[in-house]
Design a protein around this motif. Structure first.
Motif, PDB file in Angstrom:
ATOM      1  N   GLU A 149      42.157  25.178  29.073  1.00 48.87           N
ATOM      2  CA  GLU A 149      41.293  26.094  28.265  1.00 48.87           C
ATOM      3  C   GLU A 149      41.342  27.488  29.206  1.00 48.87           C
ATOM      4  N   ALA A 150      40.656  27.327  30.165  1.00 47.26           N
ATOM      5  CA  ALA A 150      40.362  28.292  31.049  1.00 47.26           C
ATOM      6  C   ALA A 150      41.568  28.760  31.536  1.00 47.26           C
ATOM      7  N   TRP A 151      42.776  28.295  31.883  1.00 44.26           N
ATOM      8  CA  TRP A 151      44.012  28.657  32.059  1.00 44.26           C
ATOM      9  C   TRP A 151      44.328  29.777  31.037  1.00 44.26           C
ATOM     10  N   LEU A 152      44.438  29.077  29.933  1.00 42.36           N
ATOM     11  CA  LEU A 152      44.806  29.828  28.773  1.00 42.36           C
ATOM     12  C   LEU A 152      44.168  31.221  28.375  1.00 42.36           C
ATOM     13  N   ARG A 153      43.006  30.921  28.636  1.00 42.12           N
ATOM     14  CA  ARG A 153      41.896  31.858  28.542  1.00 42.12           C
ATOM     15  C   ARG A 153      42.486  33.177  29.403  1.00 42.12           C
ATOM     16  N   LEU A 154      42.481  32.864  30.715  1.00 43.29           N
ATOM     17  CA  LEU A 154      42.809  34.004  31.743  1.00 43.29           C
ATOM     18  C   LEU A 154      44.006  34.519  31.314  1.00 43.29           C
ATOM     19  N   ALA A 155      45.232  33.823  30.948  1.00 39.46           N
ATOM     20  CA  ALA A 155      46.381  34.555  30.636  1.00 39.46           C
ATOM     21  C   ALA A 155      46.252  35.462  29.420  1.00 39.46           C
ATOM     22  N   ASP A 156      45.337  34.983  28.423  1.00 37.59           N
ATOM     23  CA  ASP A 156      45.198  35.781  27.149  1.00 37.59           C
ATOM     24  C   ASP A 156      44.445  36.927  27.656  1.00 37.59           C
ATOM     25  N   GLN A 157      43.520  36.967  28.377  1.00 42.50           N
ATOM     26  CA  GLN A 157      42.592  38.055  28.765  1.00 42.50           C
ATOM     27  C   GLN A 157      43.631  38.987  29.375  1.00 42.50           C
ATOM     28  N   MET A 158      44.520  38.736  30.425  1.00 43.46           N
ATOM     29  CA  MET A 158      45.577  39.478  30.708  1.00 43.46           C
ATOM     30  C   MET A 158      46.297  40.196  29.865  1.00 43.46           C
ATOM     31  N   LEU A 159      46.656  39.365  28.679  1.00 46.51           N
ATOM     32  CA  LEU A 159      47.489  40.051  27.611  1.00 46.51           C
ATOM     33  C   LEU A 159      46.845  41.302  26.888  1.00 46.51           C
ATOM     34  N   TYR A 160      45.467  40.741  26.657  1.00 47.81           N
ATOM     35  CA  TYR A 160      44.595  41.823  26.079  1.00 47.81           C
ATOM     36  C   TYR A 160      44.444  43.178  26.910  1.00 47.81           C
ATOM     37  N   ARG A 161      44.551  43.017  28.290  1.00 48.58           N
ATOM     38  CA  ARG A 161      44.318  44.199  29.006  1.00 48.58           C
ATOM     39  C   ARG A 161      45.722  44.771  28.992  1.00 48.58           C
ATOM     40  N   ALA A 162      46.912  44.244  28.995  1.00 50.33           N
ATOM     41  CA  ALA A 162      48.157  44.661  28.865  1.00 50.33           C
ATOM     42  C   ALA A 162      48.338  45.598  27.537  1.00 50.33           C
ATOM     43  N   LYS A 163      47.576  45.255  26.559  1.00 45.05           N
ATOM     44  CA  LYS A 163      47.681  45.906  25.248  1.00 45.05           C
ATOM     45  C   LYS A 163      46.595  47.413  25.324  1.00 45.05           C
ATOM     46  N   HIS A 164      45.643  47.005  25.918  1.00 49.55           N
ATOM     47  CA  HIS A 164      44.774  48.020  26.183  1.00 49.55           C
ATOM     48  C   HIS A 164      45.274  49.383  27.178  1.00 49.55           C
ATOM     49  N   ARG A 165      46.032  48.772  27.852  1.00 51.19           N
ATOM     50  CA  ARG A 165      46.611  49.902  29.205  1.00 51.19           C
ATOM     51  C   ARG A 165      47.972  50.289  28.616  1.00 51.19           C
ATOM     52  N   GLY A 166      48.501  50.409  27.128  1.00 49.97           N
ATOM     53  CA  GLY A 166      49.479  50.994  26.609  1.00 49.97           C
ATOM     54  C   GLY A 166      50.592  50.206  26.203  1.00 49.97           C
ATOM     55  N   ARG A 167      50.343  48.887  26.317  1.00 44.97           N
ATOM     56  CA  ARG A 167      51.743  48.114  25.957  1.00 44.97           C
ATOM     57  C   ARG A 167      52.913  48.283  26.828  1.00 44.97           C
ATOM     58  N   ASP A 168      53.871  47.190  26.441  1.00 37.76           N
ATOM     59  CA  ASP A 168      55.055  47.380  27.299  1.00 37.76           C
ATOM     60  C   ASP A 168      54.984  47.369  28.658  1.00 37.76           C
ATOM     61  N   CYS A 169      54.180  46.509  29.083  1.00 41.29           N
ATOM     62  CA  CYS A 169      53.858  46.271  30.596  1.00 41.29           C
ATOM     63  C   CYS A 169      53.317  44.804  30.809  1.00 41.29           C
ATOM     64  N   VAL A 170      53.092  44.422  32.224  1.00 45.33           N
ATOM     65  CA  VAL A 170      52.807  43.264  32.558  1.00 45.33           C
ATOM     66  C   VAL A 170      51.669  43.304  33.380  1.00 45.33           C
ATOM     67  N   VAL A 171      50.501  42.656  33.201  1.00 38.80           N
ATOM     68  CA  VAL A 171      49.156  42.523  33.716  1.00 38.80           C
ATOM     69  C   VAL A 171      49.101  40.931  34.382  1.00 38.80           C
ATOM     70  N   VAL A 172      48.849  41.107  35.715  1.00 40.11           N
ATOM     71  CA  VAL A 172      48.986  39.950  36.389  1.00 40.11           C
ATOM     72  C   VAL A 172      47.583  39.609  36.991  1.00 40.11           C
ATOM     73  N   LEU A 173      46.930  38.555  36.908  1.00 40.08           N
ATOM     74  CA  LEU A 173      45.597  37.986  37.259  1.00 40.08           C
ATOM     75  C   LEU A 173      45.488  38.167  38.659  1.00 40.08           C
ATOM     76  N   GLY A 174      44.505  39.081  39.270  1.00 40.27           N
ATOM     77  CA  GLY A 174      44.243  39.294  40.525  1.00 40.27           C
ATOM     78  C   GLY A 174      44.770  40.408  41.240  1.00 40.27           C
TER      79      GLY A 174
END
Length: 539
Positions: free
Chosen positions: A354-379
């Motif tokens: 669940e924590a792993w999924l949550r981390l990937a989901d948080q990175m996805l939300y940040r990708a959306k916030h930073r303009g979309r059409d991008c890749v956000v990698v944890l760390g």
């Protein structure tokens, strides 16, 4: 229908005030309930069709056996009429009845019982000749067992006994234990061919059931629109990969992907275009990714990708290739549809799936916030590729673990420029675990020693009425709402009402390694015409 309950409703078991149902409506509902679905009707007809072939062959061979006994006993010609009609006309009548029946399977079971009964009559007519009688009982029971199980066999044997009794009444009781040689020879075709035919039919039925089972298994594991794994099966595979990491330490990366502005696609181009975009995106995933990678439709326009034996650097390269593919082969004709990606590599610090999924989901939300059409990698300090840029960004060291977040130098870097010598602050990692907090924060929020994460802190505040004032009846719903707001708004500031009556200006910011909560300064209560924010503290 009456507006009140008549006296007879009490005898029907209905509670007072409930009207009596319309008998015609009840009968109609019962009929609809009993009627099989079109798919079930086809299956029932298939069963009757297979029984039709078996009955034709079995009864034809049975007539050869019966004729041999009649010749041995010099049976009068008129007594041959009944068995001949049963053996050569009966199969066609049974098939006709089954085709016209509402439930062909039940009609065929009645036909099997009729075979038992008539078989008993002909056994009495054959003077209970031992070998033909035993064959008639065993082979008819074999057919009935295949068609309805033990209960139908028992009913068939009872009817067969009644048929023997009727035959004895009509033709008299004659018992003939010995069989002539030609009678034995006449029994051999039925003895050999009928079991083979039944076995062949059973084998085809088993093969068909196996194919149906495989189809149902595929249907239960795959999404009907995209053809990818559905959410439940995909999560099972993610759990298996997490367990493999725990045993062997093999690297793995989890990716959450989301089609950008998907609602706009549906609104402007229609839902058919949205479905087409989903199908083509699934095809792009299959085209770009490896066979060992596991793709699933997580829900709506959101997808999950599991990359076994892959590092975060390699995952970024793969996802940038996928972004190039989406630009080169558009998901909609004449319209560019892009996607955002959140990437989380599995490490020993991740406590559960669940924590792993949550981390990937948080990175996805940040990708959306930073303009979309991008890749956000944890760390990664940069955290994301530039929207629309199709060049890889190299990953840097991750500071997402509590051990590194408690490093004074790292904390100093994160809080540069902020005067927090006395201001309460806390750092949380991407899975909301408490990494570090100063004494002012621990005291203000009355953080218990066993609190491991943000949820523990807030639950303790809510339970003991300490720290922030939380005006809600459902703390879990409040926590979910707060998490959603934090993910959708990585930088926020608002007023917080504390239980002791003080007010603070709270600043909250998210970055690639977690998020920071900082209570900048104590302030005065808001004006009377300003809506208090106590019920939405931190959310």
């Amino acid at each position: 229908m009456p507006a009140h309950c008549p006296p007879t409703a009490w005898s029907s078991g209905l509670p007072p005030g409930m009207p009596m149902p319309d008998p015609e409506a009840v009968q109609t509902m019962a009929t609809v309930t009993r009627d099989p679905s079109p798919e079930a009707l086809q299956n029932h007809l298939g069963f009757a069709r297979r029984s039709y072939l078996s009955r034709m062959v079995g009864l034809a061979l049975g007539f050869v056996m019966t004729a041999a006994v009649f010749i041995q006993n010099a049976t009068p010609a008129w007594m041959w009429i009944g068995p001949a009609l049963h053996c050569f006309v009966g199969p066609h009548v049974a098939w006709w009845l089954a085709r016209r029946a509402t439930n062909p399977r039940e009609a065929e079971r009645r036909n099997l019982l009729a075979d038992h009964f008539l078989g008993g009559v002909w056994m009495a007519l054959m003077q209970l000749n031992l070998l033909p009688s035993v064959l008639a009982v065993s082979l008819l029971s074999m057919d009935t067992m295949a068609g309805g199980g033990v209960s139908l066999v028992v009913r068939g044997l009872v009817l067969q006994a009644l048929g023997i009794a009727l035959g004895v009444v009509l033709f008299g009781l004659h018992i003939q234990l010995d069989a002539a040689r030609w009678t034995v020879l006449a029994c051999l075709p039925l003895l050999v061919c009928q079991p083979i035919l039944i076995s062949h039919i059973a084998r085809k039925a088993i093969h068909r059931l196996k194919q149906q089972s495989l189809a149902l298994e595929h249907q239960s594991q795959h999404d009907g629109l995209s053809g990818l794994y559905n959410r439940s099966h995909w999560e099972q595979l993610v759990r298996a990969e997490f367990a493999r990491f725990r045993r062997q330490g093999q690297p793995a990366v989890l990716v959450m992907a989301d089609l950008d502005h998907f609602k706009r696609i549906n609104d402007l181009h229609g839902h058919a275009a949205g479905d087409q975009a989903i199908c083509r995106f699934a095809a792009a995933l299959n085209r770009v990714l490896r066979e060992t990678d596991v793709c699933g439709r997580y829900g709506g326009e959101e997808f999950g990708v599991l990359l076994p034996m892959t590092s975060a650097d390699a995952a970024r390269d793969v996802l940038d290739r996928l972004r190039r593919d989406l630009h080169a082969q558009q998901l909609l004709d004449g319209a560019l549809v892009t996607a955002s990606f959140g990437v989380a590599e599995l490490t020993a610090d991740v406590p559960n799936v669940e924590a792993w999924l949550r981390l990937a989901d948080q990175m996805l939300y940040r990708a959306k916030h930073r303009g979309r059409d991008c890749v956000v990698v944890l760390g990664e300090e940069g955290g994301a590729t530039q929207p629309g840029a199709l060049v890889p960004t190299f990953a840097r060291s991750s500071y997402s673990t509590p051990a590194l977040l408690t490093d004074p130098l790292r904390v100093s870097q994160l809080l540069t420029g902020l005067d927090i010598s006395e201001a309460p602050f806390a750092l949380f990692d991407p899975s909301d675990r408490l990494a570090t907090a100063n004494p002012a924060f621990l005291k203000l929020f009355a953080v218990p020693p066993d609190a491991l994460n943000f949820r523990d802190i807030i639950r303790n505040s809510y339970l003991h009425q300490v720290g922030p004032r939380i005006a809600t009846d459902d703390i879990e719903a409040w926590l979910r709402a707060a998490d959603g707001k934090r993910r959708s708004q990585p930088q926020r500031n608002f007023l917080v009402d504390m239980v002791d009556g003080r007010w603070f200006h709270l600043f909250e910011t998210s970055y690639s390694d977690g998020w920071l909560m900082l209570l900048l300064f104590e302030t005065h209560p808001p004006a009377a015409n300003v809506q208090p924010v106590a019920a939405t503290v931190l959310g």
